[in-house]
Motif scaffolding. Structure first.
Motif, short mmCIF file in Angstrom:
data_model
loop_
_atom_site.label_atom_id
_atom_site.label_comp_id
_atom_site.label_asym_id
_atom_site.label_seq_id
_atom_site.Cartn_x
_atom_site.Cartn_y
_atom_site.Cartn_z
N LEU A 202 28.38 31.54 28.90
CA LEU A 202 26.96 32.14 29.18
C LEU A 202 26.61 33.25 28.13
N TYR A 203 27.84 34.10 27.62
CA TYR A 203 27.50 35.11 26.79
C TYR A 203 28.69 35.67 26.09
N ILE A 204 28.47 36.02 24.93
CA ILE A 204 29.57 36.56 24.02
C ILE A 204 29.42 38.20 23.91
N GLY A 205 30.31 38.87 24.07
CA GLY A 205 30.21 40.43 23.73
C GLY A 205 31.52 41.10 23.16
N GLU A 206 31.20 42.26 22.51
CA GLU A 206 32.20 42.59 21.91
C GLU A 206 32.54 44.16 22.55
N THR A 207 33.51 44.85 22.30
CA THR A 207 33.69 46.24 23.11
C THR A 207 34.81 47.19 22.37
N ASP A 208 34.91 48.22 22.41
CA ASP A 208 36.16 48.93 22.01
C ASP A 208 37.01 49.25 23.10
N ASN A 209 36.39 49.12 24.47
CA ASN A 209 37.40 49.22 25.50
C ASN A 209 36.97 48.25 26.74
N LEU A 210 37.62 47.13 26.93
CA LEU A 210 37.08 46.17 27.95
C LEU A 210 36.94 46.81 29.49
N GLN A 211 38.10 47.52 29.60
CA GLN A 211 38.04 47.86 31.23
C GLN A 211 36.73 48.86 31.28
N LYS A 212 36.60 49.76 30.32
CA LYS A 212 35.46 50.62 30.57
C LYS A 212 34.07 49.85 30.64
N ARG A 213 34.07 48.81 29.72
CA ARG A 213 32.80 48.17 29.34
C ARG A 213 32.27 47.44 30.65
N PHE A 214 33.29 47.00 31.52
CA PHE A 214 32.79 46.05 32.74
C PHE A 214 33.08 47.26 33.96
N LEU A 249 29.84 29.99 42.04
CA LEU A 249 30.46 29.76 40.69
C LEU A 249 30.45 31.30 40.07
N PRO A 250 31.49 32.01 40.53
CA PRO A 250 31.85 33.11 39.94
C PRO A 250 32.11 33.28 38.43
N VAL A 251 31.46 34.12 37.88
CA VAL A 251 31.96 34.14 36.25
C VAL A 251 33.30 34.66 36.02
N SER A 252 34.09 33.91 35.28
CA SER A 252 35.19 34.07 34.54
C SER A 252 35.04 34.87 33.21
N ILE A 253 36.07 35.92 33.15
CA ILE A 253 36.12 36.62 31.69
C ILE A 253 37.12 36.30 31.16
N TYR A 254 36.97 36.02 29.71
CA TYR A 254 37.97 35.70 28.80
C TYR A 254 37.99 36.65 27.64
N PHE A 255 39.23 37.11 27.20
CA PHE A 255 39.30 38.17 26.28
C PHE A 255 40.07 37.87 25.09
N TYR A 256 39.62 38.20 23.88
CA TYR A 256 40.28 38.19 22.58
C TYR A 256 40.49 39.50 21.99
N GLU A 257 41.79 39.98 21.92
CA GLU A 257 42.06 41.52 21.58
C GLU A 257 42.13 41.41 19.97
N THR A 258 41.25 42.47 19.46
CA THR A 258 41.10 42.50 18.05
C THR A 258 40.32 43.88 17.79
N ARG A 259 40.79 44.57 16.77
CA ARG A 259 39.83 45.61 16.29
C ARG A 259 38.89 45.30 15.51
N ASP A 260 38.73 44.15 14.78
CA ASP A 260 37.53 43.67 14.21
C ASP A 260 36.55 42.95 15.05
N TYR A 261 36.36 43.71 16.10
CA TYR A 261 35.50 42.93 17.32
C TYR A 261 34.17 42.46 16.77
N LYS A 262 33.39 43.71 16.12
CA LYS A 262 32.30 43.35 15.73
C LYS A 262 31.99 42.10 14.77
N ASN A 263 33.06 42.00 13.77
CA ASN A 263 32.76 40.93 12.91
C ASN A 263 33.09 39.53 13.61
N VAL A 264 34.25 39.53 14.41
CA VAL A 264 34.46 38.29 15.25
C VAL A 264 33.21 38.07 16.08
N GLU A 265 32.64 38.93 16.82
CA GLU A 265 31.34 38.75 17.66
C GLU A 265 30.17 37.85 16.74
#
Length: 280
Positions: A202-214, A249-265
Motif C-alpha cells: 500500500l505505501y512506502i515511507g522513510e523516517t529517522d525514528n520508526l516508533q515516533k513516526r507511528f 485486513l489489518p495493515v502489517s508494517i515491515y521495516f528495513y533499518e538504514t541511515r540512508d533511508y531517503k535514498n533507499v525510499e
C-alpha cells in the motif's frame, strides 16, 4: 458456555484470512477493546484449546474455537501467542449472529473479498515474518490495530475543533471526518517502512525514528494535521489503517533499518508501484 466479551476476537480471526497468525497480548487487547485478565499473563492454562463440544470452564477459548483456530507457541515472557487454522465447527445459534446483510454494519464476520490490486514489478506476494523488496531485506514489526470498544467497533474522534486557527485556516484534502488511534511496539531507529494488507503493498515511507513516526504521527492525529499547514499524510494513512482494519485486513508494517533511508525510499518508489504514495 459462550463468553460474548471475546466475540470481537472470533470475528477478527474469521476475517483475517491467515492459516497461522501470531498476536501479542497487546494486539489482542486492542481487538477486544478491553484488558486481558491477569491470569492470561501468568498461567499457560488460560490459553488452552477446547477439545470438543463438551462444556469447558475456559469459555473465552470458544472465541478461537468457533473461528476455526487453535493456539500454539505460547510465549508468556514475550506476551504473544500463535493461532493456527484447524477447521471451524458449527457455532451455537445463540452465540454467533448471522453475517450482516446488505446495508447493515460494516464490521462483517465474513471473510473479506480479495483486494483488486494490480501487482507491480518487485511487489511482494504475501505477508511473512521477513521479505525482500528490490534487494532490501525487511522484517515484520507490527499490525496496525485501532483502539476499539467492547463490541469490536473502532473508536474515532474528530480533532479539528481543537485547532486554535480553525476559523481562518482551510482543512487539507485529507483533514475532514474522523480518525482512529493506534500504537505499535517498534524500535526508535531510522529506516524505510512498508504498509501491506491482503498481500498488497500500500505505501512506502522513510523516517529517522520508526516508533515516533507511528505513535506520534500516523496513530495519533492532532488538530493541526487536519489543516493546510499540517501533515496531511498522517491524516490520509490513519484513514487507510482504519479502512483496512474494518475490512478484516489489518495493515502489517515491515521495516528495513538504514541511515540512508531517503535514498533507499527513492530507489524503491522508482521501481515499485503502490496505492497510496503520491504520484510525482
Amino acid at each position: 458456555m459462550w463468553n460474548s466479551e471475546y466475540d470481537p476476537l472470533r470475528r477478527y480471526l474469521e476475517g483475517c484470512g491467515r492459516d497461522t497468525l501470531r498476536l501479542t497480548f497487546g494486539e489482542i487487547e486492542a481487538i477486544l477493546g478491553r484488558a486481558l485478565p491477569p491470569t492470561a499473563r501468568r498461567r499457560a492454562q488460560w490459553w488452552s484449546n477446547i477439545s470438543g463440544e463438551k462444556k469447558s470452564r475456559h469459555t473465552h477459548a470458544y472465541a478461537w474455537y468457533y473461528a476455526g483456530y487453535r493456539t500454539k507457541a505460547l510465549d508468556l515472557t514475550g506476551e504473544a501467542v500463535t493461532f493456527y487454522r484447524a477447521g471451524a465447527p458449527a457455532a451455537p445459534r445463540q452465540a454467533v449472529s448471522r453475517p450482516p446483510q446488505a446495508g447493515e454494519h460494516k464490521n462483517s464476520a465474513s471473510p473479506p473479498a480479495a483486494l483488486p490490486e494490480r501487482k507491480a514489478a518487485g511487489q511482494p506476494d504475501t505477508e511473512a515474518a521477513e521479505l525482500t523488496l528490490c534487494g532490501f531485506p525487511f522484517r515484520w514489526v507490527a499490525r496496525l490495530i485501532p483502539d476499539c470498544d467492547s463490541e469490536g467497533n473502532v473508536l474515532t474522534r474528530a480533532p479539528q475543533g481543537d485547532y486554535h486557527a480553525a476559523g481562518s485556516t482551510p482543512l487539507n484534502r485529507h483533514g475532514d471526518g474522523v480518525f482512529c488511534r493506534f500504537r505499535i511496539s517498534a524500535p526508535a531507529r531510522p529506516g524505510v517502512y512498508l504498509w501491506l494488507a491482503g498481500g498488497a503493498l500500500l505505501y512506502i515511507g522513510e523516517t529517522d525514528n520508526l516508533q515516533k513516526r507511528f505513535n506520534m504521527g500516523y496513530g495519533s492525529i492532532q488538530a493541526v494535521n487536519c489543516y493546510a499547514r499540517g501533515q496531511s499524510t498522517n491524516c490520509k494513512m490513519n484513514k487507510v489503517a482504519m479502512e483496512y482494519f474494518e475490512k478484516g485486513l489489518p495493515v502489517s508494517i515491515y521495516f528495513y533499518e538504514t541511515r540512508d533511508y531517503k535514498n533507499v525510499e527513492r530507489q524503491l518508489l522508482a521501481q515499485v508501484q503502490t496505492k497510496y504514495n503520491a504520484k510525482k
